[in-house]
Design a protein around this motif. Sequence first.
Motif, PDB file in Angstrom:
ATOM      1  N   ARG A 177       0.835  -1.204   0.000  1.00 37.11           N
ATOM      2  CA  ARG A 177       0.000   0.000   0.000  1.00 37.11           C
ATOM      3  C   ARG A 177       0.874   1.259   0.000  1.00 37.11           C
ATOM      4  O   ARG A 177       0.573   2.236  -0.706  1.00 37.11           O
ATOM      5  CB  ARG A 177      -0.920  -0.005   1.217  1.00 37.11           C
ATOM      6  CG  ARG A 177      -1.827   1.225   1.308  1.00 37.11           C
ATOM      7  CD  ARG A 177      -2.856   1.057   2.412  1.00 37.11           C
ATOM      8  NE  ARG A 177      -3.587   2.285   2.652  1.00 37.11           N
ATOM      9  CZ  ARG A 177      -4.611   2.718   1.912  1.00 37.11           C
ATOM     10  NH1 ARG A 177      -5.010   2.022   0.858  1.00 37.11           N
ATOM     11  NH2 ARG A 177      -5.237   3.846   2.214  1.00 37.11           N
TER      12      ARG A 177
ATOM     13  N   ARG B 114       2.266   1.792  -3.439  1.00 38.64           N
ATOM     14  CA  ARG B 114       1.250   2.351  -4.328  1.00 38.64           C
ATOM     15  C   ARG B 114       1.097   3.854  -4.085  1.00 38.64           C
ATOM     16  O   ARG B 114       1.000   4.645  -5.033  1.00 38.64           O
ATOM     17  CB  ARG B 114      -0.082   1.632  -4.093  1.00 38.64           C
ATOM     18  CG  ARG B 114      -1.280   2.236  -4.808  1.00 38.64           C
ATOM     19  CD  ARG B 114      -1.166   2.159  -6.317  1.00 38.64           C
ATOM     20  NE  ARG B 114      -2.414   2.572  -6.953  1.00 38.64           N
ATOM     21  CZ  ARG B 114      -2.561   2.781  -8.245  1.00 38.64           C
ATOM     22  NH1 ARG B 114      -1.541   2.595  -9.071  1.00 38.64           N
ATOM     23  NH2 ARG B 114      -3.728   3.161  -8.739  1.00 38.64           N
TER      24      ARG B 114
ATOM     25  N   ALA C 281      -7.464  11.638  -7.387  1.00 35.29           N
ATOM     26  CA  ALA C 281      -8.292  10.750  -8.211  1.00 35.29           C
ATOM     27  C   ALA C 281      -7.947  10.913  -9.694  1.00 35.29           C
ATOM     28  O   ALA C 281      -7.899   9.925 -10.443  1.00 35.29           O
ATOM     29  CB  ALA C 281      -9.769  11.044  -7.972  1.00 35.29           C
TER      30      ALA C 281
ATOM     31  N   ILE D 228      -4.734   9.011 -10.284  1.00 36.38           N
ATOM     32  CA  ILE D 228      -4.972   7.570 -10.315  1.00 36.38           C
ATOM     33  C   ILE D 228      -5.567   7.165 -11.661  1.00 36.38           C
ATOM     34  O   ILE D 228      -5.201   6.132 -12.239  1.00 36.38           O
ATOM     35  CB  ILE D 228      -5.895   7.163  -9.144  1.00 36.38           C
ATOM     36  CG1 ILE D 228      -5.184   7.408  -7.808  1.00 36.38           C
ATOM     37  CG2 ILE D 228      -6.311   5.700  -9.258  1.00 36.38           C
ATOM     38  CD1 ILE D 228      -6.076   7.236  -6.596  1.00 36.38           C
TER      39      ILE D 228
ATOM     40  N   GLU E  57      -3.976   4.707 -14.718  1.00 36.04           N
ATOM     41  CA  GLU E  57      -4.748   3.628 -15.328  1.00 36.04           C
ATOM     42  C   GLU E  57      -4.966   3.869 -16.820  1.00 36.04           C
ATOM     43  O   GLU E  57      -5.399   2.969 -17.555  1.00 36.04           O
ATOM     44  CB  GLU E  57      -6.099   3.511 -14.613  1.00 36.04           C
ATOM     45  CG  GLU E  57      -6.910   2.290 -14.953  1.00 36.04           C
ATOM     46  CD  GLU E  57      -8.231   2.262 -14.192  1.00 36.04           C
ATOM     47  OE1 GLU E  57      -9.282   2.541 -14.808  1.00 36.04           O
ATOM     48  OE2 GLU E  57      -8.199   1.988 -12.978  1.00 36.04           O
TER      49      GLU E  57
ATOM     50  N   PRO F 128     -14.099   4.080  -8.658  1.00 37.91           N
ATOM     51  CA  PRO F 128     -12.931   3.414  -8.067  1.00 37.91           C
ATOM     52  C   PRO F 128     -11.752   4.356  -7.849  1.00 37.91           C
ATOM     53  O   PRO F 128     -11.020   4.222  -6.861  1.00 37.91           O
ATOM     54  CB  PRO F 128     -12.597   2.318  -9.084  1.00 37.91           C
ATOM     55  CG  PRO F 128     -13.862   2.070  -9.822  1.00 37.91           C
ATOM     56  CD  PRO F 128     -14.542   3.395  -9.899  1.00 37.91           C
ATOM     57  N   HIS F 129     -11.564   5.298  -8.748  1.00 38.92           N
ATOM     58  CA  HIS F 129     -10.469   6.256  -8.592  1.00 38.92           C
ATOM     59  C   HIS F 129     -10.725   7.153  -7.381  1.00 38.92           C
ATOM     60  O   HIS F 129      -9.809   7.414  -6.589  1.00 38.92           O
ATOM     61  CB  HIS F 129     -10.330   7.116  -9.847  1.00 38.92           C
ATOM     62  CG  HIS F 129     -10.206   6.317 -11.107  1.00 38.92           C
ATOM     63  ND1 HIS F 129     -10.802   6.701 -12.298  1.00 38.92           N
ATOM     64  CD2 HIS F 129      -9.586   5.132 -11.372  1.00 38.92           C
ATOM     65  CE1 HIS F 129     -10.526   5.805 -13.233  1.00 38.92           C
ATOM     66  NE2 HIS F 129      -9.798   4.845 -12.688  1.00 38.92           N
TER      67      HIS F 129
ATOM     68  N   ALA G 291     -12.641   6.417  -4.818  1.00 37.06           N
ATOM     69  CA  ALA G 291     -12.589   5.586  -3.614  1.00 37.06           C
ATOM     70  C   ALA G 291     -11.155   5.396  -3.143  1.00 37.06           C
ATOM     71  O   ALA G 291     -10.865   5.494  -1.937  1.00 37.06           O
ATOM     72  CB  ALA G 291     -13.250   4.234  -3.883  1.00 37.06           C
ATOM     73  N   GLU G 292     -10.234   5.141  -4.074  1.00 34.96           N
ATOM     74  CA  GLU G 292      -8.835   4.964  -3.670  1.00 34.96           C
ATOM     75  C   GLU G 292      -8.248   6.272  -3.154  1.00 34.96           C
ATOM     76  O   GLU G 292      -7.511   6.280  -2.158  1.00 34.96           O
ATOM     77  CB  GLU G 292      -8.010   4.447  -4.844  1.00 34.96           C
ATOM     78  CG  GLU G 292      -6.580   4.107  -4.456  1.00 34.96           C
ATOM     79  CD  GLU G 292      -5.773   3.496  -5.574  1.00 34.96           C
ATOM     80  OE1 GLU G 292      -4.598   3.140  -5.325  1.00 34.96           O
ATOM     81  OE2 GLU G 292      -6.300   3.379  -6.704  1.00 34.96           O
TER      82      GLU G 292
ATOM     83  N   SER H  55      -9.462   6.821   0.327  1.00 36.39           N
ATOM     84  CA  SER H  55      -8.861   5.908   1.298  1.00 36.39           C
ATOM     85  C   SER H  55      -7.522   6.422   1.796  1.00 36.39           C
ATOM     86  O   SER H  55      -7.169   6.227   2.957  1.00 36.39           O
ATOM     87  CB  SER H  55      -8.692   4.520   0.676  1.00 36.39           C
ATOM     88  OG  SER H  55      -7.667   4.508  -0.301  1.00 36.39           O
ATOM     89  N   TYR H  56      -6.766   7.096   0.934  1.00 34.81           N
ATOM     90  CA  TYR H  56      -5.492   7.657   1.368  1.00 34.81           C
ATOM     91  C   TYR H  56      -5.689   8.935   2.165  1.00 34.81           C
ATOM     92  O   TYR H  56      -4.891   9.251   3.039  1.00 34.81           O
ATOM     93  CB  TYR H  56      -4.604   7.942   0.153  1.00 34.81           C
ATOM     94  CG  TYR H  56      -4.038   6.694  -0.483  1.00 34.81           C
ATOM     95  CD1 TYR H  56      -3.110   5.910   0.185  1.00 34.81           C
ATOM     96  CD2 TYR H  56      -4.433   6.287  -1.754  1.00 34.81           C
ATOM     97  CE1 TYR H  56      -2.593   4.756  -0.388  1.00 34.81           C
ATOM     98  CE2 TYR H  56      -3.914   5.144  -2.342  1.00 34.81           C
ATOM     99  CZ  TYR H  56      -3.000   4.385  -1.650  1.00 34.81           C
ATOM    100  OH  TYR H  56      -2.497   3.242  -2.218  1.00 34.81           O
TER     101      TYR H  56
ATOM    102  N   SER I  12      -6.609   7.803   5.907  1.00 34.76           N
ATOM    103  CA  SER I  12      -5.892   6.634   6.419  1.00 34.76           C
ATOM    104  C   SER I  12      -5.743   6.650   7.929  1.00 34.76           C
ATOM    105  O   SER I  12      -6.028   5.680   8.601  1.00 34.76           O
ATOM    106  CB  SER I  12      -4.494   6.558   5.775  1.00 34.76           C
ATOM    107  OG  SER I  12      -4.584   6.081   4.462  1.00 34.76           O
TER     108      SER I  12
END
Length: 504
Positions: A197, A200, A473, A476, A480, A488-489, A491-492, A495-496, A499
Amino acid sequence: MVARAYTVAFEGVTARQVEVQCAITPGIPAFSLVGLPDKAVSEARDRVRTALNSMAIALPSKRITINLSPADLPKEGSHFDLPIALALLAALEIIPTDAVEGTCSLGELSLDGSLIPVLGALPAAMAAAEEDRTLLCPKASGAEAAWVGATQVISAASLADVVRHYTGQSPLPPAEPGEVTSDSSGRDLLDVKGQERAKRALEIAAAGRHHLMMVGTPGSGKSMLAARLPGILPPLTAPEALETSMIHSLAGLLDEGGINRTRPFREPHHTASMAAIVGGGRRASPGEISLAHNGVLFMDEFPEFSRTVLETLRQPIETGEVMIARANAHVKYPCRFMLVAAANPCKCGYLSDPNRACSRAPACGEDYMGRISGPLMDRFDLRVEVPPVAFTDLDLPTSGDSSAIVAERVAAARTLQAARFETQDGIRLNADAEGKVLEQIATPDNEGRTLINKVAERFGLSARGYHRVLRVARTIADLEGSDDVRRPHVAEAVSYRLSFAADG
C-alpha cells in the motif's frame, strides 16, 4: 572620461544589471567605491589594486571613483572584482572601452591576478543574454554559464588573460557547456519487503507530485521507501533542469559546471533552522525547499522539526514560491516541490503495539501528532500507515514491481499531464490544477460524485481537502490510462485521505 563595465546583482534567481562606472580625476590620491556596496564589495579596492600591481600596472596618483549603478540597489558578493577591474583598465585606456561595454562580467580576483569562481554564473549568463552582451567569467565557471546558448561565454584563468584577449594578443575561445549528468542510486523498490500500500501511495505521489505523509513504527521502512523515490521519478525536462540549476548555481551546488537531469532529493535534519529550510541568512540564500524545486523534499521525524519551521511551509506548499523579507529587499525563490514526510505514531514509536507502547498510550500519540497543526496536515494529499514488517517476512520472495517498471507508469502519467496542461500557464501536473481547470479535468462520474459528497459530509472535508481528493483521483485515473475519473479512482483517493486522520 567615464569608463563603463557591466555586471549583475542577484535578487533571488533574478540577476539585475549593474553598471560599473569608473572616473579618474585630478585631486588627492584616493580609491573610492560607492553605490551601496557590502563589506565584500568594499574590499574589492585592495584586491583590484594588488592584482594590477602583480601585472606591473600602477594606478595613477589621482582620485579614482567607482560607482555601482543603480546606487540604491544593494551590492553583495565578491563577483564585482572583475567588472571593477575592467572599468578601471578601460579608464586607463589599457583595453578598448567599446569591448568592455559589450561585456557582462563577474569573478573574484586573487592577489596574483588569477580569477576565482563565484556563485551565480548561470543566472548571470541569462541576464547577459537578455541584454545581448557577452559574458566574461572565471574559467571554472565557464562550463556552467555556457549552458545558456543565447549568448557567448568567455572564460579566463586570470586578469592577464583578459587583457591579452581584449588587446587582441591572445583571444580566448568560447567556453563549452559541461556534461549532462544523471545520478543512479541503484535503490530499487524490490528491496522493500511488503508495504504494497505504501508503494502504491509512492507511485501516485510521484505521478502527480502529490504531498505524502507516512506514519509507522521505527524500522517499518518509511525512510527506505522515500529513498527510492528518485528511482521512479522521470528526469528533469530541459526547462526544469535550467530552473533547478539556476538555484543550485546560487547555492554553489553545481559540480564542475555540469547540469544534472536527476530530480533533486533533499533530506534536511530535523534540527535545521528556519533559514536553512525556507531560506535566508546574510545573503538571503535559497533554503532546502528551493533547492528541492522540481524534486522531492523528504522530512524524516516530521513532528520533531520546530513548530515555526513546519508552519512556515504552509504558504510555499500552496503557492510554489517563497518570499524572503529583509530590511532592505524582498527576495523571491521558486519552490515547487513534492513534500514527503515520515513520522512515528508517538514519542516512543510503538503506539499500535500494546506490548511495547509506553504507559501514556494513547494520549502520547495524540500529543505527538498534535505537533502537526490541522492546516498543515490538511495539505497532505496522501496519508498512509506503514505497519511493521515481521522478521519472518524478510526471507519471503520479493513481490511487486521494480522501480524501472513503476517509473515507466509514472512517466506515462506525466506525459498525459504535460499534454493536458500544454496551454495552461503555471500548471504542469495535476497537483497544480485549481479552479475551473480542476473542474474540467477531475469532475468524477455520477457514482464518484455521490461517493465524494458522502465522504465530505461524513468526515467534514475542508474545501482544500475536497479538491485534493479530486486531484489524486485524476492522477490515479492517469496511471490507469482512463480519460474519465470514476468511482474506483475516487474511492482509492479517499482511502489515502482518511488513512489515519480525518480533516477537522
